[in-house]
Write a protein that holds these residues in place. Structure first.
Motif, PDB file in Angstrom:
ATOM      1  N   LEU A  31     -10.135   7.125   9.899  1.00 47.70           N
ATOM      2  CA  LEU A  31     -11.378   5.727   9.932  1.00 47.70           C
ATOM      3  C   LEU A  31     -12.390   6.541  10.866  1.00 47.70           C
ATOM      4  O   LEU A  31     -13.605   6.371  10.629  1.00 47.70           O
ATOM      5  CB  LEU A  31     -10.762   4.607  10.459  1.00 47.70           C
ATOM      6  CG  LEU A  31      -9.853   3.889   9.320  1.00 47.70           C
ATOM      7  CD1 LEU A  31      -9.495   2.548  10.030  1.00 47.70           C
ATOM      8  CD2 LEU A  31     -10.463   3.731   8.012  1.00 47.70           C
ATOM      9  N   THR A  79      -5.190   8.032   5.893  1.00 53.79           N
ATOM     10  CA  THR A  79      -6.012   6.868   5.515  1.00 53.79           C
ATOM     11  C   THR A  79      -6.120   6.964   4.171  1.00 53.79           C
ATOM     12  O   THR A  79      -6.670   8.071   3.787  1.00 53.79           O
ATOM     13  CB  THR A  79      -7.118   6.438   6.328  1.00 53.79           C
ATOM     14  OG1 THR A  79      -6.722   6.437   7.813  1.00 53.79           O
ATOM     15  CG2 THR A  79      -7.650   5.170   6.010  1.00 53.79           C
ATOM     16  N   ILE A  83     -11.152   5.126   0.955  1.00 55.07           N
ATOM     17  CA  ILE A  83     -11.960   4.503   1.877  1.00 55.07           C
ATOM     18  C   ILE A  83     -12.638   5.459   2.664  1.00 55.07           C
ATOM     19  O   ILE A  83     -13.803   5.430   3.166  1.00 55.07           O
ATOM     20  CB  ILE A  83     -10.833   3.910   2.773  1.00 55.07           C
ATOM     21  CG1 ILE A  83     -10.396   2.940   2.085  1.00 55.07           C
ATOM     22  CG2 ILE A  83     -11.589   3.326   4.139  1.00 55.07           C
ATOM     23  CD1 ILE A  83      -9.035   1.845   2.870  1.00 55.07           C
ATOM     24  N   GLY A  86     -15.504   7.340   0.857  1.00 56.02           N
ATOM     25  CA  GLY A  86     -16.451   6.497   0.212  1.00 56.02           C
ATOM     26  C   GLY A  86     -17.953   6.437   0.321  1.00 56.02           C
ATOM     27  O   GLY A  86     -18.807   6.421  -0.553  1.00 56.02           O
ATOM     28  N   ASP A 129     -13.501   3.808  -5.179  1.00 54.58           N
ATOM     29  CA  ASP A 129     -12.214   3.989  -5.724  1.00 54.58           C
ATOM     30  C   ASP A 129     -12.037   4.398  -7.080  1.00 54.58           C
ATOM     31  O   ASP A 129     -11.033   5.192  -7.394  1.00 54.58           O
ATOM     32  CB  ASP A 129     -11.800   2.288  -5.912  1.00 54.58           C
ATOM     33  CG  ASP A 129     -11.327   1.914  -4.572  1.00 54.58           C
ATOM     34  OD1 ASP A 129     -10.848   2.415  -3.672  1.00 54.58           O
ATOM     35  OD2 ASP A 129     -11.554   0.375  -4.428  1.00 54.58           O
ATOM     36  N   VAL A 209      -4.475   0.719   6.661  1.00 52.73           N
ATOM     37  CA  VAL A 209      -5.431   0.668   7.737  1.00 52.73           C
ATOM     38  C   VAL A 209      -5.383  -0.230   8.963  1.00 52.73           C
ATOM     39  O   VAL A 209      -5.841  -0.425   9.924  1.00 52.73           O
ATOM     40  CB  VAL A 209      -6.660   0.196   6.923  1.00 52.73           C
ATOM     41  CG1 VAL A 209      -7.318   1.078   5.769  1.00 52.73           C
ATOM     42  CG2 VAL A 209      -6.377  -1.430   6.233  1.00 52.73           C
TER      43      VAL A 209
END
Length: 454
Positions: A31, A79, A83, A86, A129, A209
């Protein structure tokens, strides 16, 4: 205290019954690698994973040597990349660049697989996605060690049928893209319902996450040990059968707990979970199918198979949760075809069909796994298979998954060789009746009534 009897018993499990720690998987959050600049994303991913995982393989090997416990695989999960990428990825090729970075990292640190080329789309798809999903065929063609998983449904949200339809197309495209290797790319692609955040097994592993920045998850496997234990109670009552499985699962899990704690200490990474899954290999004596035969079936697929598998799965979980406070992941019994010699034998004998396997997934640990199907199977039929399996997971509040391999250029009865732990498989027939009108309905299947628990 551990006594000499328990030490000797564990040695016997290892030497005679194919007992092993199947994987130490290092889960890493990416992240903090999110950036709008794609080059920076790749740089951050490379730096973080190589820094945290540089001693993973060496540590696993040293623990295995010191304790005399085979530790077969060392892996990494990250992760979900949909995400992480993105903000930076504007095309499918952008996502493929991240897949290549992950593959490079896996090679450098020495792990056999890295999981997390994933998207979580059970309720809907973002633009990122969808880009990642559409990039999967190219990504799996151009990498060796990257694994991909897509979660298309859950008990809480229902089933995203737009994603199910798309995944039927992507599975077929991945098969076409890797047809020179008997469509091997599909062996690294899983479609989930209710995917767990802490699964250490490939190809479905990703780092959820909600997880810590970095954790150790360990997957333990010992179908040969369970089978040997059941030989000693042949013909006994169901009570004795269940107690034997439960006690054996306890012993197996305790070994995994030891390895997990030691790896956690040496790598200075928190311990996450033990996944007690009876994951077979093509080796003789390392088969879930053989356990089912020992319970009393001529072959898996015979009447009584689903009941026998339900007993096995439940008692494995009961034994495991007594041995560790942190049992998680999938935990239960895997029923892959290509990775289990007993399952292959059952298919060849005509005892086991795709429909019977689907029934068994109502009570197994995962779902339809490593099943070779004809290369001319349509994307709509693959989507229908995914929809069926996802519905089982959604309604039964359990994890289900589909890893089918439409082997381009081959048909029913032919054999496909994948090699290594992936084994080989006879190509199984698929129902030929059309489901395209169903698959082509747009939208989402609503969550079941029992999902509303607030």
């Amino acid at each position: 205290m551990i006594n000499i009897y328990e030490v000797n018993e564990t040695n016997k499990m290892i030497e005679e019954d194919n007992f092993d720690v199947r994987t130490i998987t290092l889960g890493i959050s990416l992240l903090d690698c999110i950036d709008s600049d794609l080059d920076k994303v790749n740089e951050k991913i490379y730096e973080k994973i190589t820094r945290l995982a540089k001693n993973l393989v060496k540590t696993g090997d040293s623990i295995g040597r010191e304790y005399g416990i085979p530790i077969v695989n060392k892996r990494i999960s990250v992760t979900p990349i949909a995400i992480v990428g993105g903000a930076a990825c504007k095309t499918s090729e952008d996502f493929v660049s991240i897949a290549k970075t992950l593959d490079k990292i896996a090679l450098e640190v020495g792990v056999n697989f890295i999981g997390g080329y994933s998207a979580l789309v059970s309720k809907g798809m973002t633009a990122a996605d969808e880009l990642l999903i559409r990039s999967i065929p190219q990504a799996l063609k151009e990498t060796e060690r990257v694994c991909s998983s897509i979660n298309v449904g859950s008990t809480k949200t229902g089933i995203n049928m737009d994603a199910v339809k798309l995944m039927g197309q992507v599975v077929k495209q991945t098969a076409e893209a890797t047809k020179e290797d008997d469509s091997l790319g599909c062996a690294k692609l899983v479609v989930f319902c209710n995917a767990p955040d802490d699964n250490p097994f490939m190809a479905g592993a990703f780092h959820g996450v909600t997880e810590a920045d970095c954790i150790i998850n360990v997957g333990v496997s010992g179908p040969g040990v369970v089978k040997r234990a059941l030989e000693s109670v042949r013909g006994e009552s169901f009570e004795v059968l269940c107690e034997t499985i439960k006690k054996t699962a306890f012993k197996i899990t305790r070994v995994g707990q030891l390895v997990a704690k030691e790896a956690s200490k040496r790598l200075n990474v928190p311990f996450g979970i033990i996944d007690l899954s009876l994951a077979p290999t093509p080796a003789v004596g390392d088969s879930v199918a053989d356990i089912l035969k020992e319970i009393g079936l001529e072959h898996p697929g015979a009447p009584g198979t689903t009941a026998a598998l339900a007993i096995l799965n439940d008692q494995v979980k009961k034994g495991g949760v007594m041995a560790s406070s942190y049992v998680g992941g999938l935990s239960g019994a895997f029923i892959p075809v290509s990775e289990d010699q007993g399952m292959i034998d059952a298919v060849n004998a005509g005892a086991l069909t795709l429909e019977k396997l689907e029934a068994m997934t109502c009570v197994c640990s995962v779902g339809l796994d490593m099943i070779a199907i004809p290369g001319d199977t349509t994307p709509e039929t693959i989507s229908g298979i995914i929809a069926d399996e996802t519905a089982i997971g959604m309604i039964n509040q359990k994890t289900t998954a589909v890893r089918v391999i439409p082997v381009i250029g081959k048909g029913v009865g032919e054999i496909v060789e994948f090699g290594g732990l992936l084994g080989y498989a006879p190509i199984m027939p698929v129902n030929q009746f059309n489901c395209s009108a169903f698959v082509n309905r747009a939208g989402r299947i609503p969550a079941p009534i029992h999902s509303f628990k607030n």
